[in-house]
Design a protein around this motif. Structure first.
Motif, PDB file in Angstrom:
ATOM      1  N   GLU A 542     -32.996  -2.199  68.477  1.00 42.41           N
ATOM      2  CA  GLU A 542     -31.996  -3.263  68.339  1.00 42.41           C
ATOM      3  C   GLU A 542     -32.145  -4.298  69.460  1.00 42.41           C
ATOM      4  O   GLU A 542     -32.073  -5.504  69.221  1.00 42.41           O
ATOM      5  N   GLU A 546     -33.268  -8.390  68.978  1.00 43.75           N
ATOM      6  CA  GLU A 546     -32.565  -9.562  69.519  1.00 43.75           C
ATOM      7  C   GLU A 546     -33.531 -10.397  70.351  1.00 43.75           C
ATOM      8  O   GLU A 546     -33.617 -11.611  70.218  1.00 43.75           O
ATOM      9  N   HIS A 549     -36.365 -12.411  68.446  1.00 46.74           N
ATOM     10  CA  HIS A 549     -35.949 -13.342  67.378  1.00 46.74           C
ATOM     11  C   HIS A 549     -36.698 -13.072  66.077  1.00 46.74           C
ATOM     12  O   HIS A 549     -37.313 -13.967  65.500  1.00 46.74           O
TER      13      HIS A 549
ATOM     14  N   PRO B 684     -27.788 -10.742  62.752  1.00 42.32           N
ATOM     15  CA  PRO B 684     -27.672  -9.697  63.792  1.00 42.32           C
ATOM     16  C   PRO B 684     -27.764  -8.318  63.168  1.00 42.32           C
ATOM     17  O   PRO B 684     -27.300  -8.095  62.056  1.00 42.32           O
TER      18      PRO B 684
END
Lengths: 692, 692
Positions: A542, A546, A549, B684
């Motif tokens: 995770e 992030e 991207h 996300p």
């Protein structure tokens, strides 16, 4: 390595140049029949000797019966070649004229025969080698195995090379045995008859009842019939002849018949003249010293005629051994060809109908080699036992083939108009010949069955039905699959709804490549899916997601039972509930490694997962390869490019596709092929050759 | 089948409930050390007897030395548990304090030890069974193999069940041997000393030089040190204890030490008192009747104390055999755990760090079972030989572990502030204990090496470096792969240009499904490609193509060499030359069959082709499964659905995706997910559980 062993690959159109002249076809296809001469007289005399020395007086008559039978069978097969020049031989005749099951029975009998041809010929060849060089006796079985392996290797190189390598020995065999027979008979005529070393041995035998006498004579005849084995080879090999195929084949068959009869008759006579004793159990029956191997009949005759250990003796033994190995080689032509015909007709696995690099049916050859090795090992290369098995199968196919031919001529006669006198005459003659052949081979089959059943032939009566049932089952299976997959009205194109799931374990380059490729394929939806087994790895992913991207959404699936396929299948189910039925493409990154041992160091998860996910409805699996550095080895190993294959020139895929530089003269990809939202039009098939 | 054998799968969170109470941990982890009592006195006396009967007078002193050593080692390991409660044991200590290579050396030694623990314990167990039931003697090796297989099966079911099944026998062993020792010593005290049946045998021995005497005593001591094997098990198994893990483990270790010392001392004394003679070569040395197996020392003592064939005799033998098997079981806890730690650290294949359905490291257990079987077969389950191998590895890890601990305390002492008197005191005490342990174990290691090297121990000096080198190599490999695949600046998404090639052999449903799916995925271009090997098939395909209005263009590639990958790679090359570099997705229809034998009837072309095409730059392979009817079997076999896995509920994919009826409550797929020409936005990460 493969190239070195097998030679350069050959094109399909090179097939015609592989065809055989008569003088090349004779050694290839007739060596089986000719080489029978090396063991048939020996087996015949061996059975007679069971009754005592006096029984040897019957041998000329039994030999004569065998010769007559041989002549009739040769004539019958000439008819078969005329009628069926396509090389299916007895199998095709029986299938066309008697129906499917008899055809498959013949095919089974032939397959078994081919295997036994290899086993018998190699065993007899080794026997003759040992007769000349008794020190090799302890390695009898090992020698046999070695020769089978050699034959497989030679034959995988292709039919013409094999012919070339073996043509000379056959002619040498015919010549040397011919000279030996002539020499011996001349010496006999001038009163200086050769005397075999075993002529001194007497044979004790109990008095026999009349029934036992008849039975013994029949058994001797049955064993003598092993001289007929291999006659069918030419009829099965017609397509390998140069045109006019059928005439050339018929001529070759006739030449072979004459040579075989001469050699068989001459050798039997010479054996009788020189007083050869060859016994099944030499120590008990003829008081032979069993610490040494019993020399073959051929070796005894050669020793009597030319002198033991003389140069001509060794020449006879060497050419005999060579021609026997060449006979085994015959089966390596016949078996794969029959296998491919059976595969074409759906009775055998399709892989038997795939020609290898060298235009030979490699799989059939390997299969034959393995089967022959098994038989040789099980029967410890014992010639007499193997011959018992052998004759049955030969006469099963002879008989069914001849019966089929009689039917064939009957049908032909109905079809030919009365006016066509010439054709009618030919057909009538064919019917007479094949009827005679059918009657005689059936009678011999009965004799052989009765006299050999308890001596091992029952095994063949087990093997043929089992093989037949297997082949019928294979046929049924293929028909079933064909029916299942045939295009019907239910087929229509235009499924809608499409989602790509990229399976991501952690964010490394292989996963990035899979995501990139999934995006390039422009699926309706692209989702990255992570199955969470270790919380630490999931958290790391995770965070990486992030940070880098990544342009696709990430879905995390909890997997309390540490399974992958289960949660994925459940997710697909839920997705479809929400978004409607859709085609699901699962992208799996997969490592390509260069060494076999590296595969132990990577989880085989991708492979296992592929197998499981392919069972889920409407799912296809896309394997995205990632080449590790070590996989460069794969290129190095395949470094020699094949014509028409620029594999070796291709760069290894190290990075993402973005690294792939466009060819200098090409427009950018995106402009050349704009995304096309309407389904492509049907375009007429375009024939496109890479050769031109 | 798998379920029946292994039981229900367990969730990852069920891990805590699998933790062990002290009274359960004792039998699991201490049985190895306790069971050593069953063979250590025997090996000690056996060596002494080589020198003659008079040498038995040395035995109390040697036994005392072993007891002192055992006490010191137990105390040392209590320190180790305090300092490293995570269960890496000696491996972790050595790696942290001495560096990578010593750590891996310890790991190698431990892996070898675990294998030998299984082999030695099973061999000793079988010896004791045969001592009670001599009729089983001919099946010594077969019995050993059977027990190893049983242990693997039991352990694959998971740690707690194993504990439960084995807890009782350990306590019975402690009890019965304790009662036996007490009974024997009391009888001795009251003047009715038990007399072993072998006490009558004298031993002839040559006079020995002084050097030989010392060497013999050292050898006897080294053999007696086998009593120490297994002491490390508790330190390696700390994570399996209930909290407070380290205190519980320390207590269990102390209890174990006291019991082991009592039993060892008691049994040795009793053996001397009752005059047991146990010899390496019983027929020559003590005139034993070799047609019978020599009873173990335990059996002789039990027979002397309770009477041969009495009920207590059988109880002692049964519990001894059981506790030895339980000791072997210890290794099935330790080996997979160490394997998973090594895999986590990158020294062993990752598959050793994968827990199976039942939360155990299944692969490690299977590996251990195979290795132990191999050792038992090679050494024919001979106890004395196996013990020679065993002790070395044990003392290698003891020594390196203790030296590591000394370093640990030295570092701790530098870090602890002078004011923390309590901590400093503890660390100082730890250093003293571990220094003593280190000195003693190193001395013993030297003694063991010197005295056992020629008796087989050299094998271990070969195995440990080989294993170490292998593990270092694995580590290097993983680091290399990690470096190769790490995300770096070269990674960017957004490759353009995409073409789908559907490989079509003939136009049947599997091919139609592949075309349909390729169209559904909306590639920029979709082309059907046919590799023409047989002109007849190609013509048929072209005709079918026209007839069924297939909505994609068909390209035919000539393949003169009957290859598939070559022409395809060449076509891809040409396509890219014309249209620019692009991602190529190759769709391969693939049959899914239900029986293993069906795979022989289908060409393995798809699989071979996949392997070849994945080597071509920028190519991914999409496998489109087609389920034959028989593949329904796969569902039937997997009929019992796992929780969270609705696999069994999924329908088989028989037809095209168009057959897949949309779920009743779902909107049509096309509306739900309209094709999206712009690349998806980054979303996300969404955590998503199937449990909720």
């Amino acid at each position: 390595m493969k190239r070195l062993l097998l030679g350069e690959p050959l094109t399909s159109s090179g097939q015609d140049q592989q065809l055989l002249r008569k003088r090349m076809a004779l050694p290839i296809f007739a060596s089986d029949a000719l080489s029978s001469v090396a063991y048939a007289p020996q087996e015949l005399l061996m059975i007679l000797l069971l009754g005592g020395l006096s029984f040897l007086t019957f041998s000329p008559w039994i030999a004569l019966a065998v010769v007559v039978l041989l002549a009739v069978v040769v004539l019958s097969y000439r008819q078969l070649i005329t009628a069926y020049p396509s090389g299916g031989g007895d199998y095709e005749v029986a299938r066309t004229n008697l129906g499917e099951v008899p055809g498959v029975v013949v095919a089974s009998a032939l397959l078994v025969d081919y295997i036994l041809t290899v086993a018998v010929s190699v065993a007899a060849g080794v026997d003759n080698i040992i007769s000349a060089l008794p020190v090799l006796n302890p390695w009898r079985v090992e020698l046999a195995i070695g020769f089978v392996a050699l034959l497989v290797a030679v034959n995988l190189r292709g039919v013409r090379e094999a012919s070339r390598a073996f043509a000379l020995p056959t002619y040498l065999f015919i010549g040397s045995v011919g000279v030996m027979v002539a020499t011996g008979l001349v010496r006999w005529a001038v009163g200086d008859a050769p005397v075999a070393s075993s002529a001194q041995f007497g044979v004790e035998a109990d008095g026999l009842t009349q029934v036992a006498v008849v039975l013994l004579l029949l058994r001797a005849f049955a064993s003598g019939c092993s001289a007929l084995t291999g006659v069918e080879a030419i009829a099965n090999g017609v397509p390998a002849f140069r045109p006019p195929k059928d005439r050339n084949a018929r001529t070759t068959l006739a030449i072979m018949g004459v040579i075989a009869i001469s050699l068989f008759a001459g050798l039997t006579t010479l054996a009788l003249v020189s007083g050869v004793r060859y016994a099944e159990d030499p120590c008990r029956l003829i008081g032979f010293d069993c610490s040494l191997p019993q020399p073959s009949l051929m070796a005894q005759v050669a020793a009597a005629t030319f002198g033991m250990g003389s140069v001509p003796f060794y020449i006879v033994q060497a050419t005999t051994a060579c021609v026997l190995l060449l006979a085994a080689n015959t089966a390596f032509n016949g078996f794969p060809l029959l296998g491919s015909v059976l595969a074409r007709d759906g009775y055998a696995p399709k892989s038997l109908n795939t020609r290898g690099d060298r235009l030979v049916y490699s799989n059939g050859m390997i299969l034959l080699g393995i089967a022959a090795l098994a038989v040789l090992l099980i029967f410890q290369a014992d010639l007499t036992t193997l011959i018992q098995l052998y004759i049955i199968g030969v006469f099963v196919s002879f008989s069914l083939g001849q019966i089929g031919m009689v039917r064939h001529w009957n049908r032909e006669l109905r079809l030919i108009p009365r006016s066509a006198t010439l054709e009618r005459h030919a057909a009538l003659r064919g019917r007479v010949v094949n009827s005679l052949g059918a009657v005689m081979t059936v009678v011999v089959l009965v004799i052989v069955t009765v006299t050999k059943f308890t001596h091992g032939a029952w095994l063949i009566f087990l093997a043929i039905p089992v093989l037949t049932a297997l082949m019928m089952g294979v046929r049924r299976y293929y028909l079933h699959v064909e029916e299942e997959t045939a295009i019907d009205d239910s087929v229509h194109f235009g499924s809608r709804g499409d989602v790509a799931l990229v399976l991501v374990g952690s964010l490394h380059k292989p996963a990035a490549k899979a995501i990139d490729y999934a995006l390039a394929a422009r699926h309706d939806t692209t989702i990255a899916v992570h199955v969470s087994v270790t919380p630490r790895d999931t958290a790391q992913l995770e965070a990486d997601w992030e940070e880098h991207h990544v342009p696709v959404p990430l879905v995390i699936l909890e997997s309390p039972y540490r399974q992958y396929a289960g949660p994925l299948a459940a997710f697909i189910g839920e997705y479809r509930k929400k978004h409607g039925s859709s085609v699901v493409t699962i992208y799996l990154p997969q490592y390509i490694v260069g060494h076999w041992w590296e595969s132990f160091l990577h989880n085989r998860r991708a492979r296992r997962l592929t197998q499981r996910l392919m069972l889920v409805h409407g799912v296809v699996v896309t394997l995205v390869p990632w080449m590790l550095d070590s996989s460069r080895l794969l290129y190095r190993r395949a470094a020699r490019p094949l014509p028409g294959d620029d594999r070796a020139g291709l760069p290894a895929t190290y990075g993402l596709v973005a690294h792939l530089a466009p060819a200098a003269d090409a427009e950018p990809a995106a402009d050349a092929e704009p995304p096309d939202p309407v389904p492509p039009e049907r375009v007429p098939p375009e024939r496109r050759s890479l050769e031109g």
